[in-house]
Design an enzyme around this catalytic site. Structure first.
Site, short mmCIF file in Angstrom:
data_model
loop_
_atom_site.label_atom_id
_atom_site.label_comp_id
_atom_site.label_asym_id
_atom_site.label_seq_id
_atom_site.Cartn_x
_atom_site.Cartn_y
_atom_site.Cartn_z
N CYS A 96 -13.87 -0.44 -9.04
CA CYS A 96 -12.87 -1.28 -9.69
C CYS A 96 -12.20 -2.20 -8.68
O CYS A 96 -12.17 -1.91 -7.47
CB CYS A 96 -11.80 -0.41 -10.35
N GLU A 139 -20.01 -3.85 -9.85
CA GLU A 139 -20.78 -2.95 -10.70
C GLU A 139 -22.14 -2.67 -10.08
O GLU A 139 -22.66 -3.48 -9.31
CB GLU A 139 -20.98 -3.59 -12.08
N CYS A 198 -7.85 4.30 -11.45
CA CYS A 198 -7.10 3.39 -10.59
C CYS A 198 -5.60 3.65 -10.66
O CYS A 198 -4.88 3.47 -9.67
CB CYS A 198 -7.41 1.94 -10.92
N GLU A 221 -9.00 -2.80 -8.25
CA GLU A 221 -7.85 -2.16 -7.61
C GLU A 221 -8.31 -1.22 -6.50
O GLU A 221 -7.73 -1.19 -5.41
CB GLU A 221 -7.02 -1.38 -8.64
#
Length: 139
Positions: free
Chosen positions: A54, A46, A90, A56
């Site tokens: 993310c 983040e 994602c 993934e």
């Protein structure tokens, strides 16, 4: 449901625990297995403007950077007992590298399998490379 191999659970927990999630306090880890059988892991990262990366996406970027282009398996782990499925972005990213045989597994915080998806189940009626005139394994 079948169990997830202990070495995969260990890798998932390890990468999730290295996530950088100071804003949401929602660490996520991903492990993907490429066509060659190589495993790539990723954690969410983040940033202050809330447009982070993310787990993934992190794992897929590492796979693509290594020159691989096909996903066999995707595993996702979150911090709790609930489903922590891939977000919409994602799901599309996974779709780009998936085949009809690609399996996506979501596990709870301890690595117990909660749900297994095919790509069609995760993202029905999806838009992919073949929609742009490019070849794809999802044809």
């Amino acid at each position: 449901m079948s169990e997830v191999r202990p070495d995969i659970v260990e890798a998932l927990i390890g990468v999730r625990d290295r996530a950088y999630a100071p804003y949401s306090n929602h660490p996520v880890g991903a492990l993907i297995v490429s066509e060659s059988g190589t495993r790539y892991v990723g954690a969410n990262v983040e940033v202050a403007h809330y447009k982070g990366l993310c787990a993934e996406a992190s794992a897929i970027a590492t796979m693509a950077s290594a020159g691989e282009r096909e996903l066999r398996e995707v595993y996702v782990i979150g911090p709790g007992e609930h489903l922590c499925t891939p977000c919409g972005d994602c799901r599309q990213r996974i779709r780009e590298f998936a085949t009809p045989e690609t399996l996506i597994r979501v596990v709870d915080a301890q690595g117990t399998l909660l749900r297994r998806y095919t790509m069609d189940q995760l993202l029905p009626d999806s838009f992919g490379p073949e929609n742009l005139g490019r070849d794809s394994a999802m044809d």
